[in-house]
Design a protein around this motif. Structure first.
Motif: not given
Length: 322
Positions: A42-47
C-alpha cells in the motif's frame, strides 16, 4: 464514509493503447520494488500515485524500516538518477542546490550542480537541518527549477523529492514549517513489518542485498510518458466540487485547514490512483482512498487530543458526494 457514486465514463477518455501502456509501466515498477521492499504494498502504491501526480512524499518513521531502500528501488526501476542529501545541522543551501566555482584556467565561473538535480532525490532526515537549508528544496519542489546566483536551471523530468523525517530524537531536530509541509503531496508511514514479513526480509538481505542486483523494468522516457498520460485523465466538475468541500470542512473544523494546493494535490494523486485501477477517469473512491495521506499533514487541529487524520476522516464521513 460518504456515499460513492460513479462518474460518466463517456467523455475525455484516453486511447486504450496509451492507458494500457501506462498501467503496464506502473504495475511493473511496483512489482519490481517489491523485490526489495517486503510487506509495504500500500505504501509503495502511495509513493507511485504521488509521483504520477507530479508530487513529492514525506516519509515519517523510526530508523531502519526501509525508507532509503524504497527511494533507491523506485529510482532503479525506471532508470532514474538517484541522488541523496544527508541533512545535518551544518548543511548549507548550496550543498543542496549547487554552487558556482571559479575556474582559474578559463577565468570563468562554472556551475557545479548539487544533488537536487536528480530524478529521485532522497532528503534523508530532513528535519535535522535548519529551516534555511530545508528551504533550498522549495523552489525545485514547486516550480521544477533551481535559482543560484540569479541563474535559473530546470531540474530533470520526472522529478520527485522523497524526504524522510526523524521522529525519535525530537530534541535534535527542527520542525518543518507548514509552508514546506504543504509542498509534499503525501505524508506516509512505513511502520514495522510483522513477524512473517520481517523474517522474509531478513532472508533476502542477510547475504547480498537485492538492491544491488535490481534491474530497471522500464525506461525513464516510458515512465515520463505514463505521468503525461495521467495528467490528461478526466476529473469532472462534481469531483472537483467534492475536493473543494472536503478542504472547506477542514478549514471550518481546525485551526488550520487544507490549502488550495492541497486540493490540487488530492486530485492529481487521485488521477494516479485511477491508473492503478486501469481507468482514465477519476471516481469518488479515488479521492476517498487518497485523502488521508494527502490532506492530513496539512491540517492543524484545534486541540491536542485530535490529529489531522481525525479531521480528514470526519470530513470523509460528513461531506456527501453530490
Amino acid at each position: 464514509m460518504a456515499t460513492m457514486t460513479d462518474t460518466d465514463t463517456s467523455q475525455g477518455r484516453q486511447t486504450e493503447p496509451a492507458l494500457r501502456e501506462a498501467n503496464r509501466v506502473v504495475t511493473q515498477v511496483i512489482e519490481n520494488v517489491e523485490e526489495v521492499i517486503v510487506g509495504h504494498h500500500a505504501e509503495i502504491e502511495h509513493v507511485l500515485t504521488a509521483m504520477l501526480g507530479r508530487g513529492h512524499v514525506l516519509l515519517e518513521d523510526v530508523p531502519g524500516v526501509g525508507k532509503t531502500m524504497l527511494a533507491r528501488a523506485i529510482a532503479a526501476s525506471f532508470e532514474g538518477t538517484f541522488k541523496r542529501v544527508q541533512f545535518t545541522p551544518d548543511l548549507l543551501p548550496t550543498d543542496v542546490t549547487g554552487v558556482n566555482v571559479y575556474n582559474q584556467q578559463s577565468e570563468t565561473f562554472e556551475f557545479q550542480p548539487g544533488p537536487i538535480f536528480g530524478n529521485v532525490v532522497l532528503g534523508d532526515e530532513i528535519n535535522r537541518a535548519p529551516p534555511k537549508t530545508q528551504s533550498a528544496l522549495l523552489e525545485a519542489m514547486e516550480e521544477g527549477q533551481v535559482t543560484v546566483d540569479g541563474t535559473t536551471r530546470a531540474v530533470p523530468k520526472p522529478f520527485t523529492v522523497i524526504a524522510t523525517q526523524n521522529t525519535v530524537e525530537q530534541n535534535r531536530t527542527y520542525d518543518l514549517p507548514m509552508a514546506e509541509l504543504d509542498r509534499f503531496t503525501k505524508k506516509i508511514h512505513l511502520g514495522y513489518p510483522d513477524q512473517v514479513e520481517e523474517a522474509e526480509m531478513l532472508g533476502r538481505v542477510v547475504g547480498r542485498h537485492p538492491i544491488e542486483d535490481l534491474a530497471s523494468v522500464t525506461t525513464l522516457e516510458e515512465f515520463q510518458r505514463a505521468r503525461d498520460t495521467v495528467a490528461d485523465f478526466d476529473v469532472e466538475q462534481p469531483l472537483r466540487d467534492y475536493a473543494t468541500r472536503l478542504a472547506r470542512y477542514t478549514r471550518e473544523h481546525a485551526q488550520l485547514g487544507v490549502s488550495p494546493r492541497g486540493s490540487l494535490a488530492l486530485l492529481r494523486a487521485s488521477q494516479g490512483r485511477a491508473l492503478l485501477d486501469g481507468r482514465d477517469y477519476v471516481v469518488p473512491d479515488d479521492l476517498q482512498t487518497e485523502a488521508p495521506s494527502v490532506l492530513a499533514h496539512r491540517v492543524r487541529p484545534d486541540s491536542a487530543e485530535q490529529t489531522g487524520r481525525d479531521v480528514v476522516r470526519a470530513a470523509l464521513d460528513s461531506v456527501p458526494v453530490e
